[in-house]
Design an enzyme around this catalytic site. Sequence first.
Site, mmCIF file in Angstrom:
data_model
loop_
_atom_site.group_PDB
_atom_site.id
_atom_site.type_symbol
_atom_site.label_atom_id
_atom_site.label_comp_id
_atom_site.label_asym_id
_atom_site.label_seq_id
_atom_site.Cartn_x
_atom_site.Cartn_y
_atom_site.Cartn_z
ATOM 1 N N LYS A 80 0.855 -1.187 0.000
ATOM 2 C CA LYS A 80 0.000 0.000 0.000
ATOM 3 C C LYS A 80 0.894 1.240 0.000
ATOM 4 O O LYS A 80 1.959 1.245 0.640
ATOM 5 C CB LYS A 80 -0.862 -0.066 1.265
ATOM 6 C CG LYS A 80 -1.945 0.966 1.414
ATOM 7 C CD LYS A 80 -2.745 0.651 2.692
ATOM 8 C CE LYS A 80 -3.880 1.594 2.955
ATOM 9 N NZ LYS A 80 -4.643 1.250 4.174
ATOM 10 N N SER A 155 -9.495 1.081 3.321
ATOM 11 C CA SER A 155 -8.760 1.978 2.459
ATOM 12 C C SER A 155 -7.704 1.292 1.594
ATOM 13 O O SER A 155 -7.189 1.882 0.657
ATOM 14 C CB SER A 155 -8.070 3.044 3.321
ATOM 15 O OG SER A 155 -7.129 2.426 4.191
ATOM 16 N N SER A 179 -9.200 -1.628 7.365
ATOM 17 C CA SER A 179 -8.736 -1.422 5.989
ATOM 18 C C SER A 179 -8.013 -2.584 5.333
ATOM 19 O O SER A 179 -7.733 -2.528 4.145
ATOM 20 C CB SER A 179 -7.833 -0.198 5.922
ATOM 21 O OG SER A 179 -8.641 0.939 5.920
HETATM 22 N N1 GLN Z 1 -12.659 3.001 7.019
HETATM 23 C C1 GLN Z 1 -12.015 3.395 8.238
HETATM 24 C C2 GLN Z 1 -11.704 4.861 8.208
HETATM 25 O O1 GLN Z 1 -12.010 5.497 7.253
HETATM 26 C C3 GLN Z 1 -10.800 2.537 8.474
HETATM 27 C C4 GLN Z 1 -9.625 2.927 7.690
HETATM 28 C C5 GLN Z 1 -8.415 2.115 7.950
HETATM 29 O O2 GLN Z 1 -8.484 1.043 8.545
HETATM 30 N N2 GLN Z 1 -7.296 2.662 7.530
HETATM 31 O O3 GLN Z 1 -11.158 5.409 9.134
#
Ligand code: GLN
Length: 486
Positions: A80, A155, A179
């Site tokens: 990532k 994400s 994520s």
């Molecule tokens: N969807 C969650 C957020 O927007 C988790 C994101 C993540 O785990 N990086 O904060």
Amino acid sequence: MLNSLHNKGIKELSLLLSDKTISSVELVTYFFDRIDKYESQIHSFISMDKDYAIDKAIQADKLIHRKESNIITGIPYMVKDNISTKHFETTAGSKILDGFSSNYDATVVKNLNEHGAILIGKGNLDEFAMGSSTENSAFGATKNPWDLSRVPGGSSGGPAAAVSAGFSVFSLGSDTGGSVRQPASLCGITGLKPSYGAVSRYGLIAFGSSLDQIGPFTRNAEDSKLILDIISGKDEYDSTSRGLSSEIIDDETNILNGLKVGLPKEYFSEYLDEKVKDSVMDFVSFLSDQGAVIEEVSLPHTDYALSVYYILAPSEASSNLSRYDGVKYGYSENEVDNMWERIEKSRSNGFGLEVKRRIMLGTYSLSSGYYDEYYGKAEQARQIIKSELNDIFTKVDILVTPTSPSTAFKLGEKLSDPMEMYANDIMTIPANIAGIPAISIPSSQVNGLPVGSQLVGPYMGDAKLLVIANQIQQLTDWHLSNPQLS
Ligand code: GLN
């Protein structure tokens, strides 16, 4: 055989490499051929470099030839783009870091490279890992390989889509509130969030430091274990890292027989799509058929987890992101009269909408006069949720829940309503709040789209969780379905 390499796991590919059926150069070329063919439809990469990867593959082949290789030598992977790398730019999916090059590799990347794995590129993500669909990337959305009109989740949508589409054998994501697990579920692959502290965060661009963990996307749980063994460990550059527990889990005997499985009733509520619920319940029936003892349990504070997360994560983010001032890193506005104007304009134009929303939420929650009301209270509630989860593992071995309340949703469907997007994380957030390990494995499909089931274990129970997931996958073939690209 050469036309199905992208459906194979690490162990199988490693055997083909060591018995010289294929070379690493051939393997890397094979993956880049698929990328050339299909990546324009998916957009899972922010950057990639074929020449660099081939060069590394030549070196890997030499190691294999000299019998100095190990199981991941010569295997291509992606990380990532919030994980720092020397060779590739690290953008975190943000315009504010466009063009930024780190002068060191994150510890996880260093470990994988030292084992001879081949980094082929960086994966797309929601800006600074804030989002659940990868639509918040400054570089455009990633599409779900199972249905190009749908999101891959987020994400870490890029790394998830890349493994699902067969562009990379495995990849790394970061999981602050789900994520890794949610995109793994939506893309039909295996995604692990390790216990907090199992894996070094050194070189991971910080979002919510008390919640962030790096975890692997793989085709199966066996590969997940292989990667976790390599990336975990205490790291002198991350004082919160401690590695895994040294407990050895017997993976020969049937672990499913007699396994105590808790189904937290709060996770099977009205938020959950009926068909997803049915499919997770089929998975639970399978466990019961294998001799698992299923018990409904209650975690009454689950309902507060989402609010707690959306105070704590933005608070930590607002502090972590204060370093992007248009001076130290990346993007900078130059048409300015003074330093303050530079900071203001660089941040206003460099950050996207969702990131600004989080910075404002976090700054507000931390500000004097509001701290006790918001951040302080959220910290207290966190402790309650954490001890409730810790207690439950004195009664059951694991929890089983859906990973996500629905299958992959349509691109654009939740963009205009942040609350709806946030609600998507309801099943994954508690494990981050409590720092405990959780894995999403494919458990079936609904209307041709993958559904994931989440297995959650006690703190430092990562090894056992992986043995359980592996034994399930030895007996089932849900994880063997692949999207059809054309
Ligand atoms: N969807 C969650 C957020 O927007 C988790 C994101 C993540 O785990 N990086 O904060």
